[in-house]
Write an enzyme that holds these catalytic residues in place. Structure first.
Site, PDB file in Angstrom:
ATOM      1  N   LYS A  25       0.868  -1.179   0.000  1.00  0.00           N
ATOM      2  CA  LYS A  25       0.000   0.000   0.000  1.00  0.00           C
ATOM      3  C   LYS A  25       0.906   1.230   0.000  1.00  0.00           C
ATOM      4  CE  LYS A  25      -3.837   1.964   2.723  1.00  0.00           C
ATOM      5  NZ  LYS A  25      -4.713   1.736   3.891  1.00  0.00           N
ATOM      6  N   SER A  65      -9.610   1.848   2.917  1.00  0.00           N
ATOM      7  CA  SER A  65      -8.745   2.629   2.065  1.00  0.00           C
ATOM      8  C   SER A  65      -7.728   1.798   1.290  1.00  0.00           C
ATOM      9  CB  SER A  65      -8.007   3.663   2.914  1.00  0.00           C
ATOM     10  OG  SER A  65      -7.166   3.012   3.845  1.00  0.00           O
ATOM     11  N   SER A 109      -9.812  -0.629   7.082  1.00  0.00           N
ATOM     12  CA  SER A 109      -9.265  -0.542   5.718  1.00  0.00           C
ATOM     13  C   SER A 109      -8.553  -1.777   5.179  1.00  0.00           C
ATOM     14  CB  SER A 109      -8.325   0.646   5.613  1.00  0.00           C
ATOM     15  OG  SER A 109      -9.074   1.821   5.533  1.00  0.00           O
TER      16      SER A 109
END
Ligand code: GLN
Length: 483
Positions: free
Chosen positions: A76, A151, A175
């Site tokens: 990420k 997210s 997330s």
């Protein structure tokens, strides 16, 4: 080759069926071909990947082994990667190349993992749909008109579309688990303090935790093994031995006490999801688990508490992005105040600005007691509810999300509608508990997740239950059409 799980890749590499370099080239070509539909990557790191793959092959040729040695992954884009853009999904950090690797990145690289790139995400990890990214929305491979969750939406979409077997994510209020649920993956948020936050760009420091996203619990065990552990650079890291997660997968579920909170099945939950959750409960009962209804009476206060605490911490954490030290700087500032105002006004997107304002307001003199302090008290009550429940049960089970993935843009005009989607996930962050989401079926062709929560440091128990469930169900093996 792209259908292989991390566990299968480890066996294939050990048996010399293919090399890490071959596999890496196949996946990079697949990303080039298919990712334009999804937008799941912000940066690709082809050169680094090929270098790491060759190095892993050489280490294997020298007799080394290890489940992650030569395994392709992605990070990420809020894990700092030395010399590589670390954008956090924001214009603010579009030009930021981290001067060092996050502990998670360094540990996985040392274990021999191959980094294919950095995945798309909501700006500063604020969101549940991956639509707040400066780099554009990510599409859900199960239906390109729908969001993948957020997210960590880029990690989720990429793994679900078989562009790679696993990726890192972070979870401040859901997330990892929520995008995993919305894309048919298994995702684990570890106990707060289990995985180092050093080099993980902070959103809400008392809630943020990195963890694995993959198709199976078996693969989450492998990736978590490479991520977990004490880090003296992170003052909230906990010095607790890391168990062998893969070894924990095979325990029997006979007599396992599963608590199902009655509050989870109230209005707001899509009845079709409720039915799938009940099916997963029946499946676990067949494996020997004993079901008990429990209560988490303060759950209704979780969303308001979270949406005070997380923005409050964010407003403080994000004050470092001021146009002076690093990141975006506005053109031709006339004085220092103008520099701050315009750099932040132009560098941050609307959701980030909204949260900074909410957080600064909640922390301001006169409002601190009414909002922030109150929210912290609720946080303690929520933690206490869990402590009471875990005196009676070993695992808590429920839906991961109240609804399946919504259409792109559907909740853009109403931030509170998106915040409500976090109702089942944020309590684990407020209490610091580990939680896992795993595939439990489909509604209108869109995946649904079931969430498991466990006491502190019982990640092995979560992985064990999920693995046994996955040995007896095939939801997690379904592949989205076109991928
Ligand atoms: N959806 C939640 C939020 O927007 C959680 C995000 C996260 O876990 N990073 O804050």
């Amino acid at each position: 080759m792209h259908q292989l799980t991390l566990a299968e890749i480890a066996r294939g590499l050990a048996d010399k069926k293919f090399s890490s370099e071959e596999l890496t080239k196949v996946l990079l070509a697949r990303i080039a071909q298919l990712d334009p539909q999804l937008n799941s990557f912000i940066s690709l790191t082809e050169d680094l990947a090929l270098k790491q793959a060759k190095a892993a092959d050489a280490r294997r040729a020298n007799g080394e082994s290890g489940a992650l040695l030569g395994a392709p992954i992605a990070h990420k884009d809020l894990f700092c990667t030395q010399g590589i853009r670390t954008s956090c999904g924001s214009k603010m950090l579009d030009n930021f190349k981290a001067p060092y690797d996050a502990t998670v990145v360094a540990k996985l690289a040392a274990a021999g993992a191959v980094t294919l790139g950095k995945t798309n995400m909501d700006e500063f990890a604020m969101g549940s749909a991956n639509e707040s990214s400066y780099y554009g929305a990510v599409k859900n491979p199960w239906n390109l008109e729908h969001v993948p969750g957020g997210s960590s939406g880029g990690s989720a979409a990429a793994v679900a579309a078989r562009l790679l077997p696993a990726a890192t994510g972070t979870d401040t209020g859901g997330s990892i688990r929520q995008p995993a649920a919305l894309t048919n993956l298994t995702g684990l948020k570890p106990t707060y303090g289990r995985v180092s936050r050093w080099g993980m760009i902070a959103y809400a420091s008392s809630l943020d935790q990195g963890g694995p996203m993959a198709r199976t619990a078996e693969d989450c065990a492998i990736l978590l093994q490479g991520m977990a552990g004490f880090d003296p650079n992170d003052s909230t890291s906990i010095d607790e031995p890391v168990p062998d997660y893969s070894a924990s997968l095979n325990g029997s579920l006979q007599g396992l006490r599963i608590g199902v909170p009655k509050e989870y099945f109230s209005a707001g939950l899509d009845p079709r999801i409720a039915e799938l959750i009940h099916n997963s409960i029946k499946e676990l009962e067949k494996l020997g688990a004993v079901i008990k209804e429990i209560s988490l009476p303060n759950m209704q206060h979780a969303i308001p508490a979270y949406y005070v605490i997380a923005p409050a911490e964010a407003s403080s954490n994000l004050s470092r992005f001021d146009g002076v030290r690093f990141g975006y700087r506005c053109e031709n500032p006339v004085n220092l105040i103008d520099l701050y105002k315009r750099s932040r006004g132009e560098g941050f997107g609307p959701e980030v600005q909204r949260r900074i304002m909410v957080g600064a307001y909640a922390l301001s003199a006169g409002y601190y007691d009414a909002y922030y302090l109150k929210a912290q008290k609720i946080r303690r009550l929520i933690k206490n509810d869990f402590m009471v429940a875990f005196n009676e049960v070993d695992i808590i089970l429920g839906p991961t999300t109240p609804n399946p993935a919504w259409k792109l843009g559907a909740k853009n005009s109403d931030p509170v509608a998106a915040y409500l989607e976090d109702v089942y996930t944020i309590t684990a962050n407020l209490a610091g508990l580990p939680g896992l989401s795993m595939p439990a079926g489909f509604v209108d062709g869109l995946p649904v997740g079931v969430q498991l929560l466990a006491p502190y440091f019982q990640e092995g128990r979560l992985l064990n239950v999920a693995h046994q469930y996955q040995l007896n169900t095939d939801w997690h093996t379904r592949t989205p059409t076109g991928f």
